[in-house]
Design an enzyme around this catalytic site. Structure first.
Site, short mmCIF file in Angstrom:
data_model
loop_
_atom_site.label_atom_id
_atom_site.label_comp_id
_atom_site.label_asym_id
_atom_site.label_seq_id
_atom_site.Cartn_x
_atom_site.Cartn_y
_atom_site.Cartn_z
N ARG A 170 -2.84 -8.71 10.67
CA ARG A 170 -2.55 -7.74 11.46
C ARG A 170 -3.03 -8.24 12.89
O ARG A 170 -2.28 -8.07 13.99
CB ARG A 170 -3.09 -6.38 11.21
CG ARG A 170 -2.78 -5.55 10.06
CD ARG A 170 -3.23 -4.53 9.71
NE ARG A 170 -2.84 -3.83 8.53
CZ ARG A 170 -2.86 -2.45 8.12
NH1 ARG A 170 -3.66 -1.79 9.16
NH2 ARG A 170 -2.77 -1.93 7.12
N SER A 178 0.91 -1.24 0.17
CA SER A 178 0.13 -0.08 0.14
C SER A 178 0.75 1.35 -0.11
O SER A 178 2.15 1.11 0.19
CB SER A 178 -1.01 0.00 1.23
OG SER A 178 -0.07 0.33 2.45
N HIS A 195 -13.42 -2.67 4.47
CA HIS A 195 -12.01 -2.75 5.04
C HIS A 195 -12.06 -2.54 6.66
O HIS A 195 -12.97 -2.19 7.08
CB HIS A 195 -11.23 -1.30 4.48
CG HIS A 195 -11.06 -1.46 2.87
ND1 HIS A 195 -11.73 -0.88 2.04
CD2 HIS A 195 -10.00 -2.34 2.53
CE1 HIS A 195 -10.93 -1.14 0.72
NE2 HIS A 195 -10.27 -2.12 0.90
N ASP A 215 -1.26 -1.22 -3.88
CA ASP A 215 -2.54 -1.61 -3.31
C ASP A 215 -3.02 -0.05 -3.35
O ASP A 215 -2.45 0.84 -2.43
CB ASP A 215 -2.51 -2.26 -1.79
CG ASP A 215 -4.08 -2.60 -1.55
OD1 ASP A 215 -4.97 -3.00 -2.38
OD2 ASP A 215 -3.99 -2.96 -0.50
P1 13P Z 1 -9.03 -6.43 4.77
O1 13P Z 1 -9.30 -4.94 5.68
O2 13P Z 1 -10.62 -6.76 5.12
O3 13P Z 1 -7.98 -7.31 5.38
O4 13P Z 1 -9.06 -5.89 3.35
C1 13P Z 1 -7.67 -5.53 2.80
C2 13P Z 1 -7.81 -4.91 1.44
O5 13P Z 1 -8.74 -4.75 0.73
C3 13P Z 1 -6.46 -4.28 0.90
O6 13P Z 1 -6.77 -4.00 -0.26
O1 G3H Z 2 -7.12 -1.68 2.19
C1 G3H Z 2 -6.06 -1.10 2.69
C2 G3H Z 2 -5.00 -1.99 3.21
O2 G3H Z 2 -5.55 -2.60 4.15
C3 G3H Z 2 -3.90 -1.37 3.48
O3 G3H Z 2 -3.84 -0.74 4.69
O4 G3H Z 2 -3.09 1.50 3.91
O5 G3H Z 2 -3.14 0.81 6.35
O6 G3H Z 2 -1.33 -0.07 4.92
P1 G3H Z 2 -2.70 0.58 4.88
ZN ZN Z 3 -8.60 -2.75 -0.17
#
Ligand code: 13P
Ligand code: G3H
Ligand code: ZN
Length: 316
Positions: A259, A48, A179, A81
């Site tokens: 996590r 991410s 999420h 991501d």
């Molecule tokens: P979760 O928060 O359900 O694990 O989703 C992760 C996600 O969509 C990352 O892009």
């Molecule tokens: O959808 C988001 C992912 O879980 C990544 O999370 O942006 O905190 O790294 P983050």
């Molecule tokens: Zn996502």
């Protein structure tokens, strides 16, 4: 071996989904590779924007390059991501990522198409594939916070038009997931009917399910018993992954559950052995537990055991 998601999706389509797991550090990377090899699964590593700036993006990239050498049998894609234009362009230029996600899902339909098209044009020139998103999930993402009540599902008719006009290679759809750790209140409902409608209009087109952590009660209870204060919550039923795969979902994003594994291991470790202070001690426990967790998810996704056929198909 780093591959694009294109080939992985072609092989998986309609049969199983590939796990897309976010990583932020070395221990997650080790557990991830071990778990995927233990379960003989192809996989997707997601980075991410937050992960790229947690230390320095080059640190994570170097860890993945090293893991590719340490685990030469592994077959995986490296994916940005929830990228914005700047992050996508940076990843496309870097030459390291095999796919990027442009997330302009908070923008109006036409603007989402325009932004996605811009990234697709740049990415395809370099052989990189693009995931886009249409519709909005609930929960909290890095640059967009969406109230559960404002989250809106993907419109199947719009999905077809969006894919045709944007040229994206896969599409993240909103079908009721969200999420983070706090997903569903009361009875959970993944909208398989919406997914089926999208598949009807976009046959053979790879779909992506974000927000797919299960937030297991047992994990939350263990964390709270070791001093945590997580609220009661509910996630996606992992037994629904198989059905989603038959309806065109080829990629399932899981971050939060990993996590929770980290939090449970470290809370329990220091509760049970308060005299310890060597960070490698809980680190070793975490890598083992994370590998176990990944292998379990791959069983539910149906990707477990598919590595040999993927290796064979790529060698052709
Ligand atoms: P979760 O928060 O359900 O694990 O989703 C992760 C996600 O969509 C990352 O892009
Ligand atoms: O959808 C988001 C992912 O879980 C990544 O999370 O942006 O905190 O790294 P983050
Ligand atoms: Zn996502």
């Amino acid at each position: 071996m780093i591959v694009t998601t294109k080939k992985l999706f072609e092989l998986a389509y309609g049969r199983y989904a590939i796990g897309a797991y976010n990583i932020n550090n070395l221990e997650q990377a080790m557990g991830l590779f071990r778990g995927n090899l233990d379960s003989q699964a192809p996989f997707i590593i997601q980075i991410s924007k937050g992960a790229r700036t947690y230390t320095d993006k080059r640190m994570l990239e170097a860890i993945i390059r090293a893991a590719d050498q340490v685990f030469p049998q592994a077959i995986f894609a490296v994916h940005l991501d929830h990228g914005d234009v700047e992050a996508c362009m940076d990843c496309i230029q870097s030459g390291f990522y095999s796919s990027v996600m442009i997330d302009a899902s908070d923008k109006p339909f036409e603007e989402n198409i325009r932004i996605t098209r811009q990234i697709v044009d740049a990415a395809h020139k370099k052989g990189i594939v693009v995931e886009a998103e249409l519709g909005q999930l609930g929960g909290v993402e890095e640059h967009v916070s969406v109230d559960e009540k404002n989250a809106h599902l993907t419109d199947p008719k719009q999905a077809k038009e969006f894919v045709e006009k944007s040229g994206c290679d896969s599409l993240a759809v909103a079908i009721g997931t969200s999420h983070g750790a706090y997903k569903f209140k009361g009875a959970q409902a993944l909208r398989m009917d919406v997914l089926a409608e999208i598949q009807k209009r976009l046959p053979k087109f790879p779909l992506v399910m974000h927000g797919s952590s299960s937030v297991p009660k047992e994990e939350v209870d263990r964390i709270n018993a070791a001093g945590g204060k997580l609220k009661d919550t509910k996630g996606v039923n992992e037994n629904e992954f198989a059905k989603a795969a038959t309806l065109g979902v080829t990629k399932v994003n899981i971050d939060t559950d990993g996590r929770l594994v980290w939090t449970r291991v470290h809370r329990e470790f220091f509760r049970d052995t308060p005299e310890k202070f060597d960070l490698r001690d809980p680190g070793k426990v975490f890598m083992k537990e994370y590998a176990k967790f990944i292998a379990h998810k791959n069983e539910k996704l149906g990707s477990a055991g598919k590595l040999p056929e993927v290796q064979k198909a790529l060698a052709r």
